[in-house]
Design a protein around this motif. Structure first.
Motif, mmCIF file in Angstrom:
data_model
loop_
_atom_site.group_PDB
_atom_site.id
_atom_site.type_symbol
_atom_site.label_atom_id
_atom_site.label_comp_id
_atom_site.label_asym_id
_atom_site.label_seq_id
_atom_site.Cartn_x
_atom_site.Cartn_y
_atom_site.Cartn_z
ATOM 1 N N GLY A 12 0.791 -1.230 0.000
ATOM 2 C CA GLY A 12 0.000 0.000 0.000
ATOM 3 C C GLY A 12 0.816 1.269 0.000
ATOM 4 N N ILE A 13 2.119 1.168 0.244
ATOM 5 C CA ILE A 13 2.992 2.344 0.222
ATOM 6 C C ILE A 13 3.528 2.488 -1.202
ATOM 7 C CG2 ILE A 13 5.047 3.442 1.150
ATOM 8 C CD1 ILE A 13 4.695 1.741 3.674
ATOM 9 N N THR A 217 -0.803 1.840 10.787
ATOM 10 C CA THR A 217 -2.179 2.208 10.455
ATOM 11 C C THR A 217 -3.179 1.446 11.314
ATOM 12 O OG1 THR A 217 -2.150 0.551 8.696
ATOM 13 C CG2 THR A 217 -1.613 2.822 8.076
ATOM 14 N N TRP A 223 -7.404 0.942 0.944
ATOM 15 C CA TRP A 223 -7.730 1.910 -0.094
ATOM 16 C C TRP A 223 -6.501 2.134 -0.966
ATOM 17 C CZ3 TRP A 223 -12.647 3.345 -0.752
ATOM 18 C CH2 TRP A 223 -13.514 3.238 0.338
ATOM 19 N N ARG A 226 -2.978 4.185 -0.150
ATOM 20 C CA ARG A 226 -2.762 4.278 1.288
ATOM 21 C C ARG A 226 -2.171 2.987 1.811
ATOM 22 N NH1 ARG A 226 -8.511 6.199 3.529
ATOM 23 N NH2 ARG A 226 -7.699 5.066 5.322
ATOM 24 N N ASN A 233 3.159 2.602 7.867
ATOM 25 C CA ASN A 233 2.943 3.626 6.858
ATOM 26 C C ASN A 233 4.310 4.122 6.370
ATOM 27 O OD1 ASN A 233 3.880 5.390 8.862
ATOM 28 N ND2 ASN A 233 1.822 6.029 9.474
#
Length: 249
Positions: A12-13, A217, A223, A226, A233
């Motif tokens: 997600g990063i 997170t 999403w 994100r 994160n």
């Protein structure tokens, strides 16, 4: 050389690491990439979301060979973040965040109840202790000239006096116990195999997912663009990279 699960891969990063399998969730800004850039090292990153110690040592994962096979003895630095999937750490927290009625559903309920069963988690923790030692020993055998660093997990949950909604206090307490035991076992495996231990958990206690400046997170839905829920994160990955670069025996 970077080995490990999603806590090292960075799902997600953005952006994704070039050429990485989609299922790996491997970020071009995960801590292995940041460390390699800071130290001027070439990087081989085989981290893979969902990986267990078995995927590091002997089992293929979605067609990818065991991660240990990437070692050829030329490595200067090997990092490894592993063990959480063996004990169901993040799945436990995901289960705890779901509405309570889901634990009674015909198909999903038994799995959720098992994840949230303290005795089942204790049994899994007992098994992972030996597996972490095996990981350290095998890395040492295959990369005898490398500095080998176990990097434990960033802190996800707040301390006991801080609510972790939507998790109940009972479920949060179980999560803290699993996290603390996994941290201890990682350190013990590092000591037993003469590897280094980067104490990400200890150094991130004030940056849990419910803090003002989180490095991880909270529970929720994934999403695009994100970081994946209950994972590091971008700030967390940078912090872990800094810890690895600064590590001294």
């Amino acid at each position: 050389m970077a080995l490990g699960s999603s806590m090292a891969a960075g799902p997600g990063i953005g952006p994704r690491a070039p050429g990485a399998p989609f299922a790996a969730g491997r970020s071009a800004r995960n801590y292995p990439h940041l460390v390699a850039a800071a130290l001027g090292l070439d990087l081989t990153d085989v981290t893979y979301s969902g990986a267990t110690t078995a995927h590091v040592l002997r089992e293929r994962q979605n067609g990818a060979p065991p991660q240990i096979d990437a070692l050829d003895g030329s490595e200067a630095l090997v990092t490894v973040t592993i063990g959480g999937n063996d004990v169901g750490y993040v799945p436990l927290l995901m289960a705890a965040a779901l509405p309570r009625f889901t634990r009674s559903l015909p198909l999903l309920g038994p799995r959720l109840r098992d994840l949230l069963d303290a005795d089942a988690r204790e049994a899994a923790l007992a098994q992972v202790a030996e597996a972490l030692v095996a990981v350290g020993q095998e890395i040492r055998r295959r990369a005898p000239r490398a500095r080998v660093l176990f990097v434990d997990y960033l802190t996800l949950l707040p301390p006991e006096d801080h609510p972790a909604r939507p998790l109940s206090e009972e479920d949060a307490t179980l999560g803290r116990h699993v996290a603390a035991t996994l941290e201890r076992l990682t350190g013990e495996a590092a000591a037993h195999t003469q590897c280094g231990w980067v104490r990400a958990a200890q150094n991130s206690a004030g940056h849990h997912a419910w803090s003002a400046e989180p490095w991880t997170t909270r529970p929720g839905l994934p999403w695009p663009g994100r970081a994946t829920p209950l994972h590091p994160n971008a700030a967390g990955m940078r912090a872990v990279a800094d810890m690895v670069v600064a590590w001294e025996p």
